[in-house]
Design a protein around this motif. Structure first.
Motif, PDB file in Angstrom:
ATOM      1  N   UNK A 154     -12.548 -86.717   5.920  1.00 24.89           N
ATOM      2  CA  UNK A 154     -11.856 -88.000   5.963  1.00 24.89           C
ATOM      3  C   UNK A 154     -12.658 -89.031   6.751  1.00 24.89           C
ATOM      4  N   UNK A 155     -13.352 -88.587   7.807  1.00 22.22           N
ATOM      5  CA  UNK A 155     -14.190 -89.503   8.579  1.00 22.22           C
ATOM      6  C   UNK A 155     -15.332 -90.045   7.719  1.00 22.22           C
ATOM      7  N   UNK A 156     -15.958 -89.167   6.955  1.00 21.62           N
ATOM      8  CA  UNK A 156     -17.048 -89.599   6.072  1.00 21.62           C
ATOM      9  C   UNK A 156     -16.504 -90.527   4.990  1.00 21.62           C
ATOM     10  N   UNK A 157     -15.355 -90.175   4.441  1.00 20.42           N
ATOM     11  CA  UNK A 157     -14.743 -90.998   3.396  1.00 20.42           C
ATOM     12  C   UNK A 157     -14.457 -92.409   3.912  1.00 20.42           C
ATOM     13  N   UNK A 158     -13.924 -92.474   5.118  1.00 18.17           N
ATOM     14  CA  UNK A 158     -13.619 -93.765   5.720  1.00 18.17           C
ATOM     15  C   UNK A 158     -14.894 -94.569   5.977  1.00 18.17           C
ATOM     16  N   UNK A 159     -15.940 -93.889   6.420  1.00 18.73           N
ATOM     17  CA  UNK A 159     -17.218 -94.561   6.672  1.00 18.73           C
ATOM     18  C   UNK A 159     -17.777 -95.155   5.380  1.00 18.73           C
ATOM     19  N   UNK A 160     -17.744 -94.377   4.311  1.00 23.82           N
ATOM     20  CA  UNK A 160     -18.244 -94.857   3.019  1.00 23.82           C
ATOM     21  C   UNK A 160     -17.436 -96.064   2.546  1.00 23.82           C
ATOM     22  N   UNK A 161     -16.125 -95.960   2.691  1.00 28.17           N
ATOM     23  CA  UNK A 161     -15.248 -97.047   2.227  1.00 28.17           C
ATOM     24  C   UNK A 161     -15.513 -98.350   2.967  1.00 28.17           C
ATOM     25  N   UNK A 162     -15.720 -98.270   4.279  1.00 32.18           N
ATOM     26  CA  UNK A 162     -15.826 -99.490   5.078  1.00 32.18           C
ATOM     27  C   UNK A 162     -17.263 -99.972   5.274  1.00 32.18           C
ATOM     28  N   UNK A 163     -18.241 -99.085   5.142  1.00 29.51           N
ATOM     29  CA  UNK A 163     -19.624 -99.477   5.409  1.00 29.51           C
ATOM     30  C   UNK A 163     -20.518 -99.527   4.172  1.00 29.51           C
ATOM     31  N   UNK A 164     -20.192 -98.731   3.163  1.00 29.18           N
ATOM     32  CA  UNK A 164     -21.098 -98.627   2.014  1.00 29.18           C
ATOM     33  C   UNK A 164     -20.500 -99.151   0.712  1.00 29.18           C
ATOM     34  N   UNK A 165     -19.191 -99.273   0.657  1.00 26.60           N
ATOM     35  CA  UNK A 165     -18.553 -99.703  -0.583  1.00 26.60           C
ATOM     36  C   UNK A 165     -18.898-101.162  -0.894  1.00 26.60           C
ATOM     37  N   UNK A 166     -19.006-101.457  -2.190  1.00 29.66           N
ATOM     38  CA  UNK A 166     -19.296-102.825  -2.605  1.00 29.66           C
ATOM     39  C   UNK A 166     -20.747-103.215  -2.487  1.00 29.66           C
ATOM     40  N   UNK A 167     -21.628-102.218  -2.411  1.00 28.00           N
ATOM     41  CA  UNK A 167     -23.056-102.507  -2.337  1.00 28.00           C
ATOM     42  C   UNK A 167     -23.825-101.375  -3.012  1.00 28.00           C
ATOM     43  N   UNK A 168     -25.052-101.652  -3.396  1.00 29.29           N
ATOM     44  CA  UNK A 168     -25.942-100.618  -3.914  1.00 29.29           C
ATOM     45  C   UNK A 168     -26.790-100.128  -2.739  1.00 29.29           C
TER      46      UNK A 168
END
Length: 285
Positions: A154-168
């Motif tokens: 869940x920590x990794x999922x949250x990190x991806x959602x807030x830091x990596x989502x919406x970008x390549x």
């Protein structure tokens, strides 16, 4: 059919293209940019996307644009079909990438949408959110009984959602200079850590995680080996090599007797596993 060079001559060969080729291509491009003296790699799969651009008469398109397009395709369920038919096979899109800058193409693809099989229009960002929820749910089911591992997921999922989502993210890495890229990698590791990585000798490392989290990943690793162990006729302890490489106390019983392996050895990783799951006293024939 792809145009490749064999013995210095251009020829066409039949080759099965897939998502693996895109991933290898992207990784190789980033590697070459930061380590230009790397030894040359085989054309397939490492130059597969370049060969496709050549085939479509787009050999003049810059590497950063190629990589951005390739990464966008990974968001599609059939990435090669999407690349060959929806993108490069579309004359309108080909003209667009010829006439547009990297930044324009990046934002165009980032905000693009596709039609799902049931007729719904879904943006790349919306699909990312949907997949993150799906992955979290499925991975937590996979690791049921391992609460600390589920928290890390869940920590990794949250990190991806807030830091990596919406970008390549791979395209962004490619555009960074080496110092920026290594800083980004270190920042990611600092935020989410690396739970368990083993080399060929079974020696493990774990970065920036607490002892409970690391212990659960080790327990899960032993569980997988234990399942194979009880079904087999082998006599060596299922984690003998792991224990030997990571400070466990091994003796002759570890290789010749299933029952005697863990008796009297409190520092045995396998013993800790058996005690934790109340398997210590079971008889294994």
């Amino acid at each position: 059919m792809l145009p490749v060079f064999e013995d210095g001559k251009s020829t066409s060969i039949s080759y099965n293209l897939g998502a693996r080729d895109i991933l290898e291509y992207i990784a190789y491009k980033i590697q070459l940019k930061n380590f230009p003296n790397s030894p040359p790699a085989p054309q397939l799969p490492y130059e597969s996307i370049d060969l496709i651009f050549d085939k479509y008469g787009l050999s003049h398109i810059s590497d950063d644009i190629r990589l951005c397009i390739a990464e966008c395709c990974l968001y599609n369920d059939v990435p090669m079909h999407f690349l060959l038919n929806t993108l490069l096979g579309n004359d309108k899109f080909k003209k667009y990438i010829i006439d547009s800058s990297y930044e324009e193409i990046y934002n165009y693809l980032r905000l693009s949408a596709t039609i799902t099989r049931d007729g719904q229009i879904e943006t790349l960002i919306a699909k990312t959110q949907r997949r993150l929820i799906q992955f979290a749910r499925e991975l937590q089911l996979q690791y049921s009984g391992f609460d600390e591992m589920k928290k890390w997921i869940l920590k990794v999922n949250s990190f991806v959602e807030h830091k990596l989502s919406g970008r390549f993210i791979f395209s962004d890495l490619y555009k960074m200079d080496s110092d920026e890229m290594f800083k980004f990698i270190n920042d990611v590791i600092y935020c989410i850590g690396i739970p368990l990585v083993m080399n060929s000798r079974k020696k493990y490392i774990s970065i920036h995680l607490n002892d409970i989290e690391v212990s659960q990943f080790i327990q899960f690793y032993i569980l997988q080996n234990f399942i194979y162990f009880v079904k087999s006729k082998q006599t060596q302890c299922p984690v003998y090599n792991f224990c030997k490489a990571n400070g466990g106390i091994c003796n002759e019983n570890c290789t010749v007797n299933k029952q005697e392996t863990i008796k009297g050895n409190e520092n045995c990783y396998y013993r800790r596993f058996m005690e934790k799951y109340e398997l210590f006293d079971i008889k294994i024939d």
